[in-house]
Design an enzyme around this catalytic site. Structure first.
Site, PDB file in Angstrom:
ATOM      1  N   GLU A 149      51.037  -1.529  -9.666  1.00  0.00           N
ATOM      2  CA  GLU A 149      50.156  -2.661  -9.398  1.00  0.00           C
ATOM      3  C   GLU A 149      49.693  -2.655  -7.952  1.00  0.00           C
ATOM      4  O   GLU A 149      50.307  -2.038  -7.089  1.00  0.00           O
ATOM      5  CB  GLU A 149      50.862  -3.988  -9.706  1.00  0.00           C
TER       6      GLU A 149
ATOM      7  N   GLU B  45      52.812  -0.128  -6.323  1.00  0.00           N
ATOM      8  CA  GLU B  45      51.874   0.913  -6.763  1.00  0.00           C
ATOM      9  C   GLU B  45      52.405   1.745  -7.922  1.00  0.00           C
ATOM     10  O   GLU B  45      51.702   2.609  -8.426  1.00  0.00           O
ATOM     11  CB  GLU B  45      51.500   1.872  -5.616  1.00  0.00           C
TER      12      GLU B  45
END
Length: 372
Positions: free
Chosen positions: A190, A335
């Site tokens: 994310e 991430e």
């Protein structure tokens, strides 16, 4: 009995079921092969238990795939990006524009997740779930924003029911596409300035833990910033009081979530439904899994937990899920980086179960029983 029929749901979640019932109906992996899998692990040319946590992972992957020769073809990482209205309350030291800037960095191949995915041969896809910016077309970008960021949940729910439905369905659809292309192992990352605030509220409401145990420094707020962030989230939780003994997971997600977190929630549900091996990243990704697990309790049985991050609350959230993370590297980047680092270990676990010789096959003597 399926997970969905075993667990009664609150009203908000029930209202979405006509659209999403298939996602909620996740059955646990069948345990019928457990004995055979353990035997297959034990007769490899090694002392029993000597591969440690890899043996546990190998057994789990074998159970998910119902095979003593499992394969994890076409590993994929889906990074969902979205902006959060709560940033207007000063919960992050970074401006909201950083979300879009980092998406462009992903598309240029310059972020940590790009490096790790390239290093380990992981397919990387970036999904614009709801960034407050426009992006030029790019082969690595799936541009499907629900809106240009969520609303500030100090003032009302972060998203509408219709937006939540769209996000859940979109996340599920991306997973289904990758599964159709041959993916058997998948992870979710994310990007979204403000999303640790969203995840902290989700965690507090769904676990009942004190807010202080859920709120961390995120992108690096100092002591004063952490105190301010905590006060803001206390106000937000008070503005949306819980009702009943058990929080409705989707109402909670609509109230405090981000579009990237909602898409990840749908992605977890679909990945488990499709029997994929799911590698779970850090605090934000685990918050989405927490929501998914409240909707379909069997989902975590398809999950290998990559690591315990340094973000406050992550270990407690892992405990709430009875999770045993593989790594503890002090990560707090997000991430999907922790999941990308752990995927080769999961592949190694499947490979030893699939390829390693047995004592009999290699002509190696097994341990002798002690003399009586």
């Amino acid at each position: 009995m399926t997970a969905s029929s075993a667990t009664p749901r609150p009203a908000f979640t029930d209202s979405l079921r006509p659209l999403l019932a298939e996602l909620f109906d996740v059955a646990a992996p069948c345990p019928s092969m457990d004995g055979a899998l353990q035997h297959a692990i034990d007769i490899k040319t090694k002392p029993p238990g000597s591969l440690g946590a890899l043996e546990r992972v190998a057994h789990q992957v074998g159970r998910i795939q119902q095979s003593a020769t499992p394969g994890l073809a076409r590993p994929a990482m889906l990074v969902f990006a979205g902006d959060h209205g709560i940033v207007a309350a000063g919960v992050s030291p970074y401006p909201q524009a950083v979300t879009a800037q980092m998406v462009l960095n992903f598309l240029r191949g310059g972020a940590a997740i790009n490096v790790f995915c390239r290093t380990h041969g992981i397919e990387l896809e970036v999904v614009n779930a709801g960034v407050a910016a426009d992006f030029p077309p790019h082969p690595a970008l799936v541009d499907m924003p629900i809106a240009r960021g969520t609303r500030n949940f100090l003032d009302g729910p972060a998203m509408t029911r219709e937006q939540l439905e769209a996000a859940l369905s979109a996340g599920a659809a991306r997973v289904a596409l990758h599964a159709s292309r041959g993916t058997r192992m998948i992870g979710f990352g994310e990007m979204g300035i403000g999303n640790t605030s969203s995840a902290a509220c989700l965690m507090q409401r769904l676990t009942g833990l004190p807010l202080a145990a859920c709120v961390g420094r995120g992108t690096g707020v100092d002591d004063a910033g952490l105190a301010h962030k905590t006060r803001v989230l206390e106000r937000a939780l008070a503005a949306h009081p819980a009702t009943g003994e058990r929080a409705d997971p989707l109402a909670t997600l609509a109230t405090f979530g981000g579009f990237e977190i909602a898409m990840m929630t749908g992605a977890y549900l679909a990945a488990a439904k499709l029997g994929l091996v799911i590698v779970v990243d850090g605090f934000i990704s685990t918050a989405a899994l927490l929501v998914a697990s409240r909707l379909a309790p069997a989902v975590p049985e398809y999950c290998v937990f990559a690591h315990a991050s340094d973000e406050t609350g992550h270990r407690a959230m892992l405990d709430a899920l009875n999770a045993k993370p593989l790594l503890a590297l002090g990560l707090r980047l997000g991430e999907g980086t922790g999941a990308a680092l752990a995927m080769p270990l999961v592949q190694a676990a499947a490979a030893f179960l699939r390829e390693m010789a047995t004592f009999e096959g290699a002509g190696v003597s097994e341990r002798e029983a002690p003399a009586s």
